[in-house]
Design a protein around this motif. Structure first.
Motif: not given
Length: 304
Positions: A182-208
């Protein structure tokens, strides 16, 4: 090989989402809020997940030491050559460290999963921590042209939650703790959410990014160092080690990462040509998309 190419293109898809979101909604997209959410909350899950995935051994500890060792050896060279090529102090600072501050977190961790699977996460996570130390010591020193407080620089590192999450994860790992299902699944969800957000954020920075008023010599130097000198030196050093093939591949990939947005943040803070750094981040990120495919074809460690 084909599945790896599709995975890499998938990484750039999320970067494109960030770019298009910022282009469509302009000021309604607040990158600072996303940055705070990512750095102070979601990256904690990513760090815990990464450093608890496997027992810590000498190979895992050798990885960040090799990364820092290669980086510092290159600093010794760039510090000397930049004095010969650039009269302007700010351009000299950029020429010294910009190419060595790679996007090991936002791009490196998810790309590692795309190329090597989740087994790469402990290595990419700990390399990213080593890169953070380099950014807030050598990066701060050069972008501020030497006018900074060492104490303040070190405090910036201490304030990062990812550092404390890493220390807790390492302590738990050495103590023999393994997360339950259960804890592994929770950490995995948070980890993948972090990675997707980091990639999206990178794209936002590139726009400027604005490709204006760039010194062509500086462009040539940074890109030549990033995509020719750094990989050549890294390949030569890794060839002399007996590290597992996957670990060599992860290290080579991380050294090849395009310039990190952290370059822009520090350049803005210390007024060291932030627009030039933003353009360089954009240029190296675009070039990387083609270069990583070439590397996957010719570097054996990237095709395992």
């Amino acid at each position: 090989m084909n599945s790896a190419i599709v995975s890499v293109l998938g990484i750039y898809l999320f970067i494109g989402v960030g770019y298009l979101a910022k282009r469509s909604f302009k000021e309604q997209i607040d990158e600072r809020t996303i940055t705070l959410l990512s750095v102070y909350f979601l990256q904690i899950f990513l760090t815990l997940w990464g450093l608890l995935k496997r027992p810590i051994d000498t190979t895992l500890l050798q990885t960040p030491l090799l990364y820092i060792g290669i980086t510092l050896s290159l600093v010794a060279v760039t510090m000397f050559v930049s004095r010969l090529l650039f009269a302007d102090v700010k351009e000299r600072s950029i020429a010294t460290v910009a190419a060595l501050i790679g996007n090991t977190g936002n791009l490196g961790i998810p790309l590692g999963i795309a190329l090597f699977g989740e087994e790469s996460v402990p290595y990419t996570t700990i390399i990213n921590l080593a890169n953070v130390f380099f950014v807030y010591t050598f990066g701060v020193y050069y972008y501020s042209r030497g006018n900074f407080s060492v104490r303040d620089s070190l405090l910036n590192i201490v304030k990062l939650p990812v550092l404390w999450a890493a220390l807790i994860a390492i302590g738990l790992n050495l103590g023999g703790y393994r997360p339950s299902g259960t804890i592994e699944e929770t950490l995995t969800m948070g980890a993948y959410a972090s990675m997707v957000m980091q990639l999206v954020l990178f794209g936002i920075y590139l726009y400027d990014t604005k490709l204006t008023e760039l010194n062509r010599v500086l462009i040539g130097w940074v890109n030549g160092l990033k995509f020719l000198v750094v990989p050549a030196v890294t390949y030569a050093i890794l060839s002399l080690t007996d590290l597992p093939e996957m670990v060599k591949g992860v290290l080579f990939m991380e050294m090849l990462m395009p310039l990190a947005v952290a370059n822009v943040n520090l350049a803005s803070l210390y007024d060291c040509r932030p627009r030039a750094l933003t353009a360089l981040v954009f240029i190296t990120s675009v070039l990387f998309l083609g270069i990583i495919f070439a590397a996957m074809r010719y570097v054996p460690w990237l095709t395992i």
